[in-house]
Design an enzyme around this catalytic site. Structure first.
Site, PDB file in Angstrom:
ATOM      1  N   THR A 433      -8.931   2.139   3.681  1.00 12.89           N
ATOM      2  CA  THR A 433      -8.789   3.318   4.042  1.00 12.89           C
ATOM      3  C   THR A 433     -10.467   3.857   3.669  1.00 12.89           C
ATOM      4  O   THR A 433     -10.930   3.644   2.898  1.00 12.89           O
ATOM      5  CB  THR A 433      -8.042   3.993   2.890  1.00 12.89           C
ATOM      6  OG1 THR A 433      -8.119   5.495   2.981  1.00 12.89           O
ATOM      7  CG2 THR A 433      -8.448   3.803   1.392  1.00 12.89           C
ATOM      8  N   HIS A 485      -1.071  -6.687  -9.085  1.00 12.58           N
ATOM      9  CA  HIS A 485      -1.544  -7.786  -9.972  1.00 12.58           C
ATOM     10  C   HIS A 485      -0.255  -8.743 -10.530  1.00 12.58           C
ATOM     11  O   HIS A 485      -0.568  -9.716 -11.080  1.00 12.58           O
ATOM     12  CB  HIS A 485      -1.452  -6.968 -11.689  1.00 12.58           C
ATOM     13  CG  HIS A 485      -2.674  -7.401 -12.376  1.00 12.58           C
ATOM     14  ND1 HIS A 485      -3.011  -8.657 -12.325  1.00 12.58           N
ATOM     15  CD2 HIS A 485      -3.197  -7.047 -13.217  1.00 12.58           C
ATOM     16  CE1 HIS A 485      -4.038  -8.941 -13.192  1.00 12.58           C
ATOM     17  NE2 HIS A 485      -4.141  -7.960 -14.116  1.00 12.58           N
TER      18      HIS A 485
END
Length: 514
Positions: A433, A485
């Site tokens: 982005t 994660h």
């Protein structure tokens, strides 16, 4: 029955298809055809917006448009017919569906009608809440007789009761009045003719004409006083009130006609206009959330509360990368290809993934497995008028720099035009982005659902930087990498981000590491 079957076979329905992967609805943005237009197999008839993109829908058969079921701006469920087509327009217009016959509003049940006739219930009366109501035509007041009418001989009274046609007086009252000339002659010359015109001898003047000579005009005392004050002769006033009564409006109209044309009445002075109040300012504006914006919002909520996010940041000197961008723009081999810093960031990210393939994975919640991808579908977040969309470049790991530049330019242009297909936005593995185009240094991007990492690229600014032991103005940017994660631990995420920064700081690594 045969004609109905044939009509049903002629009229074919085109249903809203599932233009994406498991989408349940779409909004009709624009119709390209109208009822009566001829269409052919494969012709685009409308544009719809799904939760992923705007898509044009082709019709799968030939014929003439019979009906558009929904207007533009309507959200329609998948599988619902949106347009019908007459596949045999040359056979004539198909029969319209039969509408259920409606009973007349004034019809009464037969039982009630018979009951009214037998029980002596008055006929022809209007229904009211209490009682039988009033009979038709009975609301008109009977005109009062003048003294000379009351003294008329019996034969004249009989003519007055029956009229010239011999009709009853009550029926005559319901007949429309016939206007007589305003200057009707009096005396014997007006005998039979006057009786025929007025309905009875010596009757009151009909509405719209002046009072006959010798008759006292009908007017209320306040109206007579008004006429006297204005100097108006009531016998010359055409009455407009019920039963030939002169009204105040009639007197005012006659007084206006008596004024000389050369001396018009002075116009009244215009009243001072009060200043218009300032329009109230709207305090709120509500915007429906649908289409791409609705899907994006739901995806971000699902991602933020499903995948445990970790974001790491790094600030890097990209002065050499900016120099390489300028050199590539002058390269004849890159002519016609859009070269910008985002291209080199994308190439650096792909190189970092090649060096650290474990980062390119997905989490399978149902099977509790990590799915490692051996391909990279590189998503590029693009801001469009319909919201943020993230199309991806399929198998970006195999593209050369020139091929990547072409794919990147085409992807962004298509997204801004709202023409990205749902397939182009499915199956992404990682995303970039570019928040720097908005003057933003960096941010904490949220993962697209199903992806393992997203890289935010901040603006490139010239600022003081320690270079070779001296403070010099250098081009600097900040990168932020968010990752899931469950898939990527801190060490792996740090390695990926450090590799991207190393390539941008020394872009020659594109050659040595590639």
């Amino acid at each position: 029955m045969t004609e109905s079957v044939r009509s049903a076979e002629r009229i074919r329905e085109f249903k809203m298809p599932d233009v994406g992967e498991g989408l349940t609805e779409a909004e009709i943005l624009k119709w390209y055809v109208q009822p009566g237009d001829t269409v052919s197999d494969g012709q685009v008839v409308c544009e719809v917006e799904t939760a992923k993109a705007a898509v044009e829908l082709p019709i799968p058969f030939d014929g003439a448009v019979h009906e558009l079921r929904f207007a533009e701006g309507t959200t329609v469920d998948v599988g619902t017919p949106i347009i019908t087509v007459d596949t045999a327009p040359s056979a004539g217009a198909p029969p319209a569906p039969e509408a259920p016959a409606e009973q007349p509003a004034t019809a009464e049940p037969a039982g009630e009608a018979a009951e009214g006739a037998e029980g002596g219930e008055p006929q022809g009366r209007q229904p009211v809440l209490v009682g039988y109501g009033v009979s038709a035509g009975s609301t008109r007041r009977r005109p009062r007789k003048r003294p000379e009418e009351q003294q008329a001989p019996e034969s004249a009274g009989g003519a007055a009761d029956t009229g010239s046609a011999g009709a009853p007086a009550a029926a005559r009252e319901r007949e429309p009045a016939v206007s007589a000339p305003s200057a009707a002659p009096a005396g014997p010359a007006a005998g039979p003719a006057a009786v025929a015109a007025n309905g009875h001898a010596g009757g009151p003047a009909p509405a719209g004409g002046a009072t006959s000579a010798g008759e006292r005009p009908l007017a209320k005392p306040p109206v007579r006083k008004l006429a006297k004050d204005l100097g108006v002769d009531l016998t010359a006033v055409a009455p407009s009130g019920p039963d030939g009564i002169v009204t105040r409006e009639d007197v005012h109209a006659a007084a206006a006609r008596q004024q000389p044309a050369a001396e018009p009445a002075p116009a009244p002075a215009p009243a001072p206009q009060a200043p218009e109040p300032a329009p109230a300012r709207e305090r709120e504006t509500r915007i429906p959330v649908k289409g791409v914006r609705k899907a994006t919002a739901q995806a971000m909520v699902d991602s933020a509360f499903t995948a445990p996010h970790v974001t790491e940041f790094v600030t890097v000197d990209v002065t050499r990368t900016m120099k390489l961008v300028r050199d590539l723009k002058q390269d004849p081999d890159m002519e016609g290809v859009r070269i910008n810093p985002l291209l080199l960031v994308a190439k650096a990210f792909l190189l970092a993934i090649r060096r650290n393939p474990e980062v390119n994975a997905a989490w399978d919640e149902e099977r509790q497995e990590i799915v490692r991808k051996h391909y990279v579908n590189l998503g590029i977040a693009a801001a469009t008028p319909r919201g943020l969309v993230v199309p991806n470049i399929k198998d970006a790991q195999d593209l050369t720099l020139t091929e990547l530049a072409s794919a990147l330019g085409e992807l962004v242009a298509t997204a801004r035009e709202g023409r990205t297909s749902p397939a182009a936005m499915s199956g992404g593995t990682v995303t970039i982005t570019n928040v720097g185009v908005f003057g933003v240094d960096t941010g904490t991007p949220i993962l697209n659902p199903g992806e393992s990492a997203i890289l935010a690229f901040g603006q490139i600014r010239e600022q003081p930087w320690v270079h070779k032991g001296k403070i010099k103005p250098r081009h600097v940017t900040t990168l932020a990498l968010s990752f899931d994660h469950r898939l990527v631990d801190g060490e792996l995420g740090s390695k990926v981000l450090a590799d991207v920064a190393a390539v941008l700081e020394r872009p020659k690594r594109l050659m040595t590491w590639g």
